[in-house]
Design a protein around this motif. Structure first.
Motif, PDB file in Angstrom:
ATOM      1  N   THR A   9      -6.683   6.295  -3.228  1.00  0.00           N
ATOM      2  CA  THR A   9      -7.603   6.113  -4.355  1.00  0.00           C
ATOM      3  C   THR A   9      -8.835   5.327  -3.896  1.00  0.00           C
ATOM      4  N   CYS A  10      -8.598   4.319  -3.067  1.00  0.00           N
ATOM      5  CA  CYS A  10      -9.696   3.510  -2.526  1.00  0.00           C
ATOM      6  C   CYS A  10     -10.664   4.379  -1.733  1.00  0.00           C
ATOM      7  N   CYS A  42       0.837  -1.202   0.000  1.00  0.00           N
ATOM      8  CA  CYS A  42       0.000   0.000   0.000  1.00  0.00           C
ATOM      9  C   CYS A  42       0.871   1.251   0.000  1.00  0.00           C
ATOM     10  N   ILE A  43       0.515   2.225  -0.859  1.00  0.00           N
ATOM     11  CA  ILE A  43       1.285   3.466  -0.963  1.00  0.00           C
ATOM     12  C   ILE A  43       0.497   4.657  -0.421  1.00  0.00           C
ATOM     13  N   ALA A  44      -0.617   4.391   0.218  1.00  0.00           N
ATOM     14  CA  ALA A  44      -1.456   5.450   0.811  1.00  0.00           C
ATOM     15  C   ALA A  44      -1.862   6.519  -0.200  1.00  0.00           C
ATOM     16  N   CYS A  45      -2.132   6.103  -1.410  1.00  0.00           N
ATOM     17  CA  CYS A  45      -2.569   7.067  -2.429  1.00  0.00           C
ATOM     18  C   CYS A  45      -4.003   7.501  -2.187  1.00  0.00           C
ATOM     19  N   CYS A  47      -7.768  -0.045  -6.642  1.00  0.00           N
ATOM     20  CA  CYS A  47      -6.519   0.023  -5.869  1.00  0.00           C
ATOM     21  C   CYS A  47      -5.292   0.109  -6.784  1.00  0.00           C
ATOM     22  N   ILE A  48      -4.596   1.227  -6.653  1.00  0.00           N
ATOM     23  CA  ILE A  48      -3.418   1.517  -7.468  1.00  0.00           C
ATOM     24  C   ILE A  48      -2.291   0.529  -7.157  1.00  0.00           C
ATOM     25  N   GLY A  49      -2.132   0.241  -5.898  1.00  0.00           N
ATOM     26  CA  GLY A  49      -1.015  -0.618  -5.488  1.00  0.00           C
ATOM     27  C   GLY A  49      -1.293  -2.101  -5.676  1.00  0.00           C
ATOM     28  N   ALA A 105      -4.893   0.065   5.509  1.00  0.00           N
ATOM     29  CA  ALA A 105      -6.154   0.380   4.826  1.00  0.00           C
ATOM     30  C   ALA A 105      -7.278  -0.315   5.585  1.00  0.00           C
ATOM     31  N   ILE A 149      -3.035  -3.981  -3.921  1.00  0.00           N
ATOM     32  CA  ILE A 149      -2.801  -4.629  -2.625  1.00  0.00           C
ATOM     33  C   ILE A 149      -3.988  -5.482  -2.199  1.00  0.00           C
ATOM     34  N   ARG A 150      -5.113  -5.362  -2.952  1.00  0.00           N
ATOM     35  CA  ARG A 150      -6.356  -5.951  -2.441  1.00  0.00           C
ATOM     36  C   ARG A 150      -6.897  -7.064  -3.321  1.00  0.00           C
ATOM     37  N   VAL A 204      -7.400   5.014   4.958  1.00  0.00           N
ATOM     38  CA  VAL A 204      -6.052   4.450   5.033  1.00  0.00           C
ATOM     39  C   VAL A 204      -5.266   5.298   6.016  1.00  0.00           C
TER      40      VAL A 204
END
Ligand code: SF4
Ligand code: SF4
Lengths: 377, 292
Positions: free
Chosen positions: A40-41, A35-38, A234-236, A152, A238-239, A63
């Motif tokens: 977006t979610c 996760c990059i804490a963007c 999710c950009i990363g 997140a 991660i999900r 997040v």
């Protein structure tokens, strides 16, 4: 109070309603290491579900940066403080302390605390702050002196929801078809018992409609065989969302079962609360173990060890490579050494991902155009 | 020893109270009901009945500590309507809508069948009760205008709300100043789930600060289709005075009949102490004698 089996705790526990597991249980895996804490979610959820009047302060998905981030403020610490002695028997993995149901005060079904408006006022509190100051002259030598990671959070669609246990009107229910926990918006009368009781603080009081609201697991998407908005966007990557089998019915070809039940590499957040939450986290690999034990229980060391060794475990790697590669819900998957393939409920292919990304070497000089390609990886 | 004597005294009193059906309330006949005026001389015609209330300690979630000891009740009727003036001491006026705020409230309860009076705590299966419920937050909605987020949080900000309607002159109010009546379409209501679902808590243009409901046990409170009770509350000198009025003879079969003497209960909530829902003070049944 009934006695129910909570497999996170490896024991039975007290709960106001008898065991009644849904036919399917919605479950998520979040890899904290990616996760990059963007956010977006967070924004995807906000624009989809909580852009209305009275929902201004609500983040069904948020997040936060651990160790200091928390929304609402100190949501976890405030409750942990009240649940003393959260001991685990490390050899058996049995929880020896009290759950929020067992620790409930006289006259209550659940031990909880009620956030104030201020507690919701700082959703990015502690964002990007690390655990301590970086000493002058410090350099990286394999272990970080200071640390932080992004956590997140959404509603966990718990097997034994605190919100359900606390509602005197039975206005909150768990859908038998997929285990999604919903507040009946025509039945709720805004008593806020769930706001106090949810240990993850994922039910919210709407000041305009004057009743409570919560994450609905994007059920209209789930019903179409698609993953929720926070997962799809999710950009990363991660999900992953899917369905988790009962522990004794775990299927090796269900990626969620493979990761949670078989390889035990994803763990519930604060299992000691006792709600059997269904968002499973890959613990961050670089964070002090004491902190992680409190967050994710006694399985942390093993989980991190397995995770670090993932390149040698094709089945696990195959399951992980499904993350973020299809909007569809993957019910089963197959890894053949080169590719991992995901299938939907009907057995149709949802995604095909190579286990190792192929390497392309681009020549320095493009003979057709005469251009030199440099500085471009 | 002292404790035991006190306890047995308490038990005897409660048995006695029960045998007499609480503290009788006589509704005296008057001409004209001052539905919104607690200070009207007409109320002097009625006797005060002091009804003890206790913290709800039967079902979870419970109220462990009482902050109200009793309600003082007067009743009058004009042959057409019956009114109750309910008074109780409360040093704080709680009428704010917020995530951690709770409203002062009072309710009265009447049995649908006065011959077989059901459980005093919201009735039971086959023993329905008719509940008329006033809330201070609703009183403020009517007196001061609908309490929006801005009421409790004057500096709040919003950039945009989807489907906000334009004003009659074609302009659009800034989102932070938008009012609930600018969100009438189905699409707009989609972002106000309670209103979309028709939840009686999510009424933005309430006419009376009161709701008529039915119950047949804990957690069964259901809003009546036909709402014809009225109410008005005033908080002064650390005291709430709330008038609740309903028809003496109702055509609504879901209203408790008042053609002959019946029984009545009360419930009070003190917002400061986070009283809400089941966390309330209740009274036992009391005889209601209706002078005609
Ligand atoms: S996380 Fe909270 S709101 Fe979601 S099901 Fe569990 S107790 Fe209920
Ligand atoms: S979209 Fe994915 S990567 Fe971005 S903050 Fe959310 S969970 Fe993390």
């Amino acid at each position: 109070m009934a006695q129910v089996k909570n497999w996170h705790l490896n024991r039975e526990m007290k709960y106001p309603y008898a065991d009644n597991r849904p036919k399917k249980q919605i479950a998520y895996i979040f890899d904290t290491n990616k996760c990059i804490a963007c956010q977006t979610c967070t924004v995807a959820c906000k624009t989809t579900w909580t852009s209305g009047k009275g929902q201004e302060y609500m983040f069904w998905n948020n997040v936060e940066t651990k160790p200091y981030g928390s929304y609402p403020t100190q949501w976890d610490v405030n409750l942990l403080k009240q649940l003393d002695g959260q001991e685990w028997d490390k050899t058996t993995g049995t929880y020896k302390g009290k759950t929020i149901f067992e620790a409930a005060e006289k006259g209550e079904n659940v031990k909880g605390w009620h956030p104030t408006d201020r507690d919701y006022a700082y959703p990015n509190l502690g964002e990007d702050e690390c655990s301590g100051n970086v000493n002058k002259g410090a350099f990286f030598s394999g272990i970080h002196d200071v640390w932080m990671f992004y956590l997140a959070r959404i509603c966990n669609h718990c097997t034994y929801p605190g919100c359900v246990a606390a509602c005197p009107r039975k206005a909150i229910y768990k859908r038998p078809e997929d285990g999604i926990v919903l507040i009946d918006e025509s039945r709720c009368r805004g008593y806020k018992e769930c706001v106090k009781a949810c240990p993850y603080k994922k039910t919210f009081f709407n000041e305009v409609t004057r009743i409570s609201e919560k994450c609905i697991g994007c059920y209209p998407l789930i019903e179409k065989g698609e993953q929720p908005r926070c997962v799809q966007t999710c950009i990363g990557k991660i999900r992953m969302q899917g369905f988790l089998s009962k522990p004794e019915e775990a299927r090796a070809d269900n990626p969620i079962d493979q990761i949670v039940h078989i390889k035990k590499v994803a763990l519930p957040l604060y299992p000691q609360y006792g709600t059997e939450p269904n968002v499973y986290y890959i613990p961050p690999v670089h964070v002090p173990k004491e902190f992680l034990h409190q967050l994710f229980g006694p399985g942390v060391d093993k989980a991190i060890e397995t995770y670090k060794n993932i390149k040698n475990d094709k089945d696990l790697l195959g399951a992980f490579l499904l993350f973020g590669n299809t909007p569809k819900i993957t019910h089963s998957y197959k890894t053949d050494g080169e590719f991992t393939m995901g299938f939907d409920e009907k057995g149709e292919v949802t995604t095909k991902v190579p286990l190792t990304e192929p390497v392309f070497v681009r020549p320095f000089k493009n003979e057709t155009t005469g251009a030199n390609h440099h500085n471009i990886p | 020893m002292k404790k035991i004597i006190l306890l047995s005294l308490a038990i005897t009193t409660s048995i006695l109270l029960h045998a007499q059906n609480g503290v009788p309330i006589t509704s005296v006949k008057v001409s004209g009901i001052p539905a919104r005026d607690a200070k009207s001389d007409i109320w002097n015609n009625a006797q005060v009945s002091v009804i003890p209330v206790m913290p709800q300690n039967v079902t979870n979630p419970q109220l462990l500590k009482a902050s109200v000891a009793n309600v003082k009740v007067k009743s009058i009727n004009d042959g057409n309507k019956i009114a109750f003036l309910i008074e109780w001491t409360d040093s704080t006026r709680d009428a704010t809508v917020d995530v951690d705020k709770f409203s002062d409230q009072v309710a009265l309860q009447l049995p649908l069948n006065p011959d077989t009076v059901p459980n005093f705590m919201m009735g039971q299966k086959k023993g329905r009760v008719h509940i008329i419920h006033w809330k201070a937050v609703w009183q403020d909605d009517i007196e001061k205008g609908f309490q929006d987020v801005k009421t409790a949080h004057p500096n709040y900000w919003a950039d945009i709300y989807y489907f906000q309607e334009k004003n009659a002159d074609g302009t659009t109010t800034a989102a932070k100043d938008a009012t609930v009546d600018q969100f009438k379409s189905k699409e707009a209501k989609n972002y106000m789930a309670g209103a979309y679902a028709g939840n009686p808590m999510s009424i933005f243009d309430r006419k009376e600060p009161v709701e008529e409901t039915l119950a047949e046990g804990y957690g069964t409170l259901t809003t009546q289709e036909k709402q014809d009770a009225t109410a008005w509350g005033v908080w002064e000198n650390n005291t709430w005075k709330v008038i609740i009025v309903r028809s003496l003879v109702s055509t609504d079969p879901l209203d408790a009949p008042l053609v002959k003497n019946t029984q009545i209960c009360f419930a009070v909530w003190n917002g400061t102490f986070k009283n809400v829902g089941a966390k309330k003070h209740y009274s036992m049944w009391n005889d209601l004698i209706i002078a005609k």
